[in-house]
Design an enzyme around this catalytic site. Structure first.
Site, PDB file in Angstrom:
ATOM      1  N   LEU A 135      42.158  57.131  50.826  1.00 10.00           N
ATOM      2  CA  LEU A 135      41.089  56.519  51.599  1.00 10.00           C
ATOM      3  C   LEU A 135      40.713  55.267  50.828  1.00 10.00           C
ATOM      4  O   LEU A 135      40.503  55.345  49.613  1.00 10.00           O
ATOM      5  CB  LEU A 135      39.867  57.446  51.698  1.00 10.00           C
ATOM      6  CG  LEU A 135      39.833  58.492  52.807  1.00 10.00           C
ATOM      7  CD1 LEU A 135      38.563  59.330  52.657  1.00 10.00           C
ATOM      8  CD2 LEU A 135      39.876  57.858  54.184  1.00 10.00           C
ATOM      9  N   ASP A 136      40.619  54.121  51.501  1.00 11.03           N
ATOM     10  CA  ASP A 136      40.298  52.916  50.746  1.00 11.03           C
ATOM     11  C   ASP A 136      38.901  53.012  50.157  1.00 11.03           C
ATOM     12  O   ASP A 136      38.098  53.872  50.520  1.00 11.03           O
ATOM     13  CB  ASP A 136      40.499  51.656  51.594  1.00 11.03           C
ATOM     14  CG  ASP A 136      39.574  51.586  52.795  1.00 11.03           C
ATOM     15  OD1 ASP A 136      38.352  51.653  52.591  1.00 11.03           O
ATOM     16  OD2 ASP A 136      40.074  51.449  53.925  1.00 11.03           O
ATOM     17  N   LYS A 137      38.620  52.106  49.225  1.00  9.36           N
ATOM     18  CA  LYS A 137      37.388  52.174  48.437  1.00  9.36           C
ATOM     19  C   LYS A 137      36.141  52.132  49.312  1.00  9.36           C
ATOM     20  O   LYS A 137      35.106  52.730  48.982  1.00  9.36           O
ATOM     21  CB  LYS A 137      37.373  51.023  47.433  1.00  9.36           C
ATOM     22  CG  LYS A 137      36.349  51.153  46.334  1.00  9.36           C
ATOM     23  CD  LYS A 137      36.556  50.081  45.276  1.00  9.36           C
ATOM     24  CE  LYS A 137      35.567  50.221  44.138  1.00  9.36           C
ATOM     25  NZ  LYS A 137      35.796  49.189  43.086  1.00  9.36           N
TER      26      LYS A 137
ATOM     27  N   SER B 104      35.833  53.384  52.312  1.00  9.09           N
ATOM     28  CA  SER B 104      35.807  54.491  53.267  1.00  9.09           C
ATOM     29  C   SER B 104      35.375  55.779  52.577  1.00  9.09           C
ATOM     30  O   SER B 104      35.387  55.883  51.354  1.00  9.09           O
ATOM     31  CB  SER B 104      37.192  54.676  53.896  1.00  9.09           C
ATOM     32  OG  SER B 104      37.607  53.494  54.561  1.00  9.09           O
TER      33      SER B 104
END
Length: 236
Positions: free
Chosen positions: A107-109, A111
């Site tokens: 999960l990107d930073k 999210s």
């Protein structure tokens, strides 16, 4: 001699993933960088090994095959899924103590939500390989109102990084919020899909992977719980 030591020789990258050292892909990268030694020499990609071999990765001896573990982690915004001991925002500092696990996908930073952690390389492969098409469900809020046409456009597929995204399920929840169920995982895919339709994502929350659903009452943000791998049901 342990029962595990009786296994047939296994491709080195696969063996390292089974030992919980890292994913198979990461293992291949470490071998390529010369960070893996087998029986006192630099390893290569075609090596086949067992627990009887002396294997070292980045200066640490590989203990052998580990019990397979799976954790459900409720990731907050601001945690980077790259495992870097030097980065204070890295997921490295939030992993379960005493368990050498790594994230299945990312999960990107910016999210939040459900992130699975494991030491099972085969499970990781089954969940993130593009040919496996495992469902991932998200609740997404954007900066401008949406409508049925917006949802239909996303569900039919839009251009992202030189390819058209696969058909997916999109359901509007309120004026600026929708649910989306994907079976692929391109880099920052949902954000890029929304941008193509003139919207900017302001909150991206993953609530489900396959049949595992995040319950924030059971697993509050920043916490994790161990899951019986047998409870994970994958599509075929």
């Amino acid at each position: 001699m342990s029962e595990n030591s009786l296994i047939a020789p296994m491709r080195l990258a696969k063996f390292l993933s089974h030992c919980g050292v890292c994913s198979r892909r990461q293992a291949s990268r470490l071998i390529e960088l010369g960070q893996v030694q087998v029986n006192g020499r630099a390893a290569n990609h075609i090596d086949h090994v067992t627990e009887q071999d002396d294997i070292w990765v980045t200066g640490q001896k590989v203990a052998g095959l580990a019990p397979k573990l799976l954790y459900l982690y409720h990731k907050p915004v601001g945690i980077d899924c790259k495992l870097s001991e030097q980065d204070p925002s890295s997921l490295f500092h939030h992993l379960p103590k005493g368990s050498r696990v790594y994230p299945i996908g990312r999960l990107d930073k910016d999210s939040r939500g459900l992130l699975l952690l494991t030491n099972d390389g085969e499970l990781c492969h089954a969940l993130i390989h593009p040919d496996k098409h495992q469902e991932k469900e998200y609740i997404v809020k954007v900066d401008k109102p949406i409508d049925a046409a917006f949802c239909e456009t996303l569900s039919n597929g839009v251009p992202v990084d030189g390819q058209t995204t696969l058909p997916c399920t999109v359901v509007q929840i309120d004026e600026k919020t929708f649910k989306i169920v994907l079976k692929q995982g391109l880099n920052r895919q949902i954000r890029k899909m929304a941008k193509h339709c003139g919207r900017q994502v302001v909150d991206l929350y993953r609530v489900r992977i396959a049949n595992l659903i995040l319950d924030p009452k059971t697993v509050p943000e920043g916490q994790y719980c161990q899951i019986d791998i047998a409870k994970l049901v994958l599509s075929v």
